[in-house]
Design a protein around this motif. Structure first.
Motif, PDB file in Angstrom:
ATOM      1  N   THR A 249      -8.209  14.508   5.187  1.00 28.91           N
ATOM      2  CA  THR A 249      -8.157  14.871   3.773  1.00 28.91           C
ATOM      3  C   THR A 249      -6.920  15.695   3.459  1.00 28.91           C
ATOM      4  N   ARG A 250      -6.670  16.734   4.259  1.00 29.88           N
ATOM      5  CA  ARG A 250      -5.524  17.607   3.997  1.00 29.88           C
ATOM      6  C   ARG A 250      -4.206  16.855   4.092  1.00 29.88           C
ATOM      7  N   ALA A 251      -4.036  16.098   5.162  1.00 29.86           N
ATOM      8  CA  ALA A 251      -2.772  15.376   5.340  1.00 29.86           C
ATOM      9  C   ALA A 251      -2.570  14.340   4.243  1.00 29.86           C
ATOM     10  N   SER A 252      -3.640  13.651   3.857  1.00 31.38           N
ATOM     11  CA  SER A 252      -3.522  12.646   2.795  1.00 31.38           C
ATOM     12  C   SER A 252      -3.153  13.300   1.471  1.00 31.38           C
ATOM     13  N   PHE A 253      -3.765  14.439   1.167  1.00 28.82           N
ATOM     14  CA  PHE A 253      -3.444  15.144  -0.078  1.00 28.82           C
ATOM     15  C   PHE A 253      -1.986  15.592  -0.100  1.00 28.82           C
ATOM     16  N   VAL A 254      -1.498  16.118   1.003  1.00 27.80           N
ATOM     17  CA  VAL A 254      -0.117  16.599   1.045  1.00 27.80           C
ATOM     18  C   VAL A 254       0.863  15.448   0.869  1.00 27.80           C
ATOM     19  N   LEU A 255       0.677  14.378   1.623  1.00 25.40           N
ATOM     20  CA  LEU A 255       1.618  13.256   1.556  1.00 25.40           C
ATOM     21  C   LEU A 255       1.580  12.566   0.197  1.00 25.40           C
ATOM     22  N   THR A 256       0.385  12.378  -0.346  1.00 24.92           N
ATOM     23  CA  THR A 256       0.302  11.727  -1.655  1.00 24.92           C
ATOM     24  C   THR A 256       0.833  12.633  -2.766  1.00 24.92           C
ATOM     25  N   SER A 257       0.720  13.944  -2.590  1.00 25.65           N
ATOM     26  CA  SER A 257       1.280  14.857  -3.590  1.00 25.65           C
ATOM     27  C   SER A 257       2.799  14.756  -3.632  1.00 25.65           C
ATOM     28  N   PHE A 258       3.422  14.529  -2.502  1.00 23.42           N
ATOM     29  CA  PHE A 258       4.861  14.295  -2.494  1.00 23.42           C
ATOM     30  C   PHE A 258       5.205  13.052  -3.311  1.00 23.42           C
ATOM     31  N   VAL A 259       4.406  12.004  -3.151  1.00 21.37           N
ATOM     32  CA  VAL A 259       4.655  10.772  -3.897  1.00 21.37           C
ATOM     33  C   VAL A 259       4.472  11.000  -5.390  1.00 21.37           C
ATOM     34  N   VAL A 260       3.352  11.629  -5.775  1.00 25.56           N
ATOM     35  CA  VAL A 260       3.074  11.858  -7.196  1.00 25.56           C
ATOM     36  C   VAL A 260       4.136  12.771  -7.803  1.00 25.56           C
ATOM     37  N   GLY A 261       4.489  13.854  -7.091  1.00 25.80           N
ATOM     38  CA  GLY A 261       5.494  14.771  -7.609  1.00 25.80           C
ATOM     39  C   GLY A 261       6.842  14.106  -7.800  1.00 25.80           C
ATOM     40  N   TRP A 262       7.234  13.276  -6.842  1.00 26.19           N
ATOM     41  CA  TRP A 262       8.517  12.567  -6.971  1.00 26.19           C
ATOM     42  C   TRP A 262       8.490  11.611  -8.153  1.00 26.19           C
ATOM     43  N   VAL A 263       7.396  10.866  -8.322  1.00 26.27           N
ATOM     44  CA  VAL A 263       7.294   9.926  -9.436  1.00 26.27           C
ATOM     45  C   VAL A 263       7.386  10.666 -10.772  1.00 26.27           C
ATOM     46  N   VAL A 264       6.636  11.751 -10.911  1.00 21.85           N
ATOM     47  CA  VAL A 264       6.630  12.502 -12.171  1.00 21.85           C
ATOM     48  C   VAL A 264       8.001  13.101 -12.445  1.00 21.85           C
ATOM     49  N   ALA A 265       8.651  13.631 -11.421  1.00 19.89           N
ATOM     50  CA  ALA A 265       9.963  14.239 -11.621  1.00 19.89           C
ATOM     51  C   ALA A 265      10.980  13.222 -12.101  1.00 19.89           C
ATOM     52  N   GLN A 266      10.849  11.988 -11.639  1.00 22.60           N
ATOM     53  CA  GLN A 266      11.835  10.974 -11.979  1.00 22.60           C
ATOM     54  C   GLN A 266      11.520  10.245 -13.283  1.00 22.60           C
ATOM     55  N   CYS A 267      10.252   9.921 -13.512  1.00 24.99           N
ATOM     56  CA  CYS A 267       9.962   9.046 -14.651  1.00 24.99           C
ATOM     57  C   CYS A 267       8.799   9.525 -15.503  1.00 24.99           C
ATOM     58  N   GLY A 268       8.206  10.690 -15.213  1.00 30.22           N
ATOM     59  CA  GLY A 268       7.152  11.206 -16.057  1.00 30.22           C
ATOM     60  C   GLY A 268       5.780  10.701 -15.672  1.00 30.22           C
ATOM     61  N   VAL A 269       4.834  10.902 -16.582  1.00 30.47           N
ATOM     62  CA  VAL A 269       3.433  10.556 -16.332  1.00 30.47           C
ATOM     63  C   VAL A 269       3.185   9.108 -16.743  1.00 30.47           C
ATOM     64  N   ILE A 270       2.984   8.250 -15.769  1.00 29.04           N
ATOM     65  CA  ILE A 270       2.635   6.848 -16.023  1.00 29.04           C
ATOM     66  C   ILE A 270       1.158   6.696 -15.698  1.00 29.04           C
ATOM     67  N   GLY A 271       0.349   6.524 -16.717  1.00 31.86           N
ATOM     68  CA  GLY A 271      -1.085   6.608 -16.562  1.00 31.86           C
ATOM     69  C   GLY A 271      -1.769   5.312 -16.191  1.00 31.86           C
ATOM     70  N   PHE A 272      -2.934   5.453 -15.576  1.00 32.07           N
ATOM     71  CA  PHE A 272      -3.918   4.388 -15.338  1.00 32.07           C
ATOM     72  C   PHE A 272      -3.543   3.400 -14.236  1.00 32.07           C
ATOM     73  N   VAL A 273      -2.318   3.419 -13.727  1.00 30.16           N
ATOM     74  CA  VAL A 273      -1.951   2.483 -12.668  1.00 30.16           C
ATOM     75  C   VAL A 273      -2.842   2.688 -11.452  1.00 30.16           C
ATOM     76  N   GLY A 274      -3.103   3.956 -11.097  1.00 32.80           N
ATOM     77  CA  GLY A 274      -3.914   4.252  -9.929  1.00 32.80           C
ATOM     78  C   GLY A 274      -5.380   3.929 -10.083  1.00 32.80           C
ATOM     79  N   ILE A 275      -5.811   3.577 -11.295  1.00 33.18           N
ATOM     80  CA  ILE A 275      -7.216   3.190 -11.508  1.00 33.18           C
ATOM     81  C   ILE A 275      -7.363   1.675 -11.521  1.00 33.18           C
ATOM     82  N   ILE A 276      -6.618   1.048 -12.412  1.00 32.25           N
ATOM     83  CA  ILE A 276      -6.862  -0.380 -12.660  1.00 32.25           C
ATOM     84  C   ILE A 276      -6.391  -1.253 -11.499  1.00 32.25           C
ATOM     85  N   VAL A 277      -5.347  -0.852 -10.806  1.00 36.92           N
ATOM     86  CA  VAL A 277      -4.848  -1.698  -9.720  1.00 36.92           C
ATOM     87  C   VAL A 277      -5.805  -1.720  -8.528  1.00 36.92           C
ATOM     88  N   PRO A 278      -6.242  -0.567  -7.981  1.00 41.87           N
ATOM     89  CA  PRO A 278      -7.220  -0.647  -6.889  1.00 41.87           C
ATOM     90  C   PRO A 278      -8.513  -1.351  -7.286  1.00 41.87           C
TER      91      PRO A 278
END
Length: 349
Positions: A249-278
């Protein structure tokens, strides 16, 4: 993490959305082909449309396609793959079909941290913090806070987590509105852009950094796909089967937070992709993360690339941010998923 999750969105109590009658490898191969076609369309479509022949005969066309559109297309692929992968991971760890960086407020927290750093001068040359660093820290703090609050609740299950995330997202959005009021005009444009979410023109350096973040998280999740499968049945069962649940849990949260933070820093909040695609991928191939995560990456990349192309061509030469299209698609899809899971368990949440 509590293993006794109950509620309308509990993954552990549900079957896939439809019968699994397809070979996952075939579905993944088809998705690769469709993504390739969309990437080619993204390279050739825009304010000015080009044909493959133009790339050989027109130096300007060649420069635009390979110096501007190619990095942007690859960036869209990374964004879609990263957000979808994180969504699939959160849904396994929290045992909730509606968990995603957007609904849990992780994206909003990252945007709030990045916007605050910009407005209050934390990214100035004297201090030197990078926007990406601030967004990643915001994502890490957000997921830690949301998890802590949900675990302290008397009713500790997936629905509580979702409600905490939604409230936290609204809180962050309110603070972002306040920050917009305090911004000057140059800062206001960037903050507003973050809230809308769009694929920017990026350089190869930004693309390389994002590739590292997404690749490291993807490798970790694929190496632990069995653990994610077992997490669907509860923490106790996963522990009995030899999974170190806190570490995963801890390692997954840390690594995925890097991904989310990088995405938001570059292009902002893109919503719902993480819900509808899975959700769509589970409907096609079932719950096994060995296939679900790669397919989610491919389908997420397809969705963001498609939305980016539509945004560039519908009212050209003006551009509609890709986040507008994902929200238009994702809003109704969110309701459908919630109602579907509610009927299966007798409650919406």
């Amino acid at each position: 993490m509590n293993d006794g999750h109950r509620g309308g969105s509990d993954i552990s109590t549900h079957k896939p959305l439809c019968a699994v009658t397809r070979d996952p490898r075939v579905v993944i191969a088809v998705a690769c082909g469709v993504l390739l076609i969309l990437c080619v369309a993204s390279l050739l479509c825009g304010i000015t449309a080009y044909s493959p022949r133009d790339l050989y005969n027109d130096p300007d066309a060649y420069s635009i396609v390979f110096n501007l559109r190619l990095p942007r297309t690859l960036f869209a692929v990374l964004v879609g793959a990263g957000l979808s992968m994180v969504g699939a991971c959160y849904q396994a760890l929290f045992k909730n079909y509606l968990a995603s960086p957007f609904t849990l407020g992780v994206s909003s927290g990252a945007a709030l941290a990045a916007s605050s750093a910009l407005v209050f001068g934390l990214t100035s040359s004297s201090i030197g913090l990078d926007i990406s660093v601030c967004a990643i820290l915001g994502a890490l703090l957000s997921i830690a806070l949301i998890t802590s609050l949900s675990m302290r609740s008397r009713y500790n299950h997936g629905s509580t987590l979702l409600l905490v995330g939604i409230v936290y997202s609204f809180f962050c959005s309110s603070l972002l509105t306040l920050i917009q009021y305090l911004c000057d005009y140059s800062q206001l444009f960037r903050v507003t852009r973050w809230m809308m979410g769009g694929i920017p023109a990026v350089g190869w350096g930004d693309l390389a950094l994002g590739t590292v973040f997404v690749a490291v998280a993807l490798v970790w999740l694929m190496r632990n796909e069995r653990g994610l499968d077992l997490m669907l049945f509860g923490d106790d069962i996963a522990t009995v089967k030899g999974i170190d649940v806190p570490r995963l849990t801890r390692a997954s949260f840390v690594l995925t937070s890097f991904v989310v933070g990088w995405v938001v820093a570059q292009c902002g909040v893109i919503g719902f992709v993480g819900i509808i695609v899975p959700a769509l991928c589970r409907a096609m191939i079932g719950l096994r993360h060995k296939f679900l995560i790669p397919l989610s990456c491919l389908v997420g990349a397809m969705l963001v690339v498609l939305c980016d192309v539509l945004g560039r061509v519908i009212i050209a030469p003006f551009e509609i941010p890709a986040g507008v299209f994902t929200s238009v698609i994702g809003g109704p899809a969110f309701i459908v998923i919630m109602l579907t899971q509610g009927r299966k368990s007798g409650a919406l949440l």
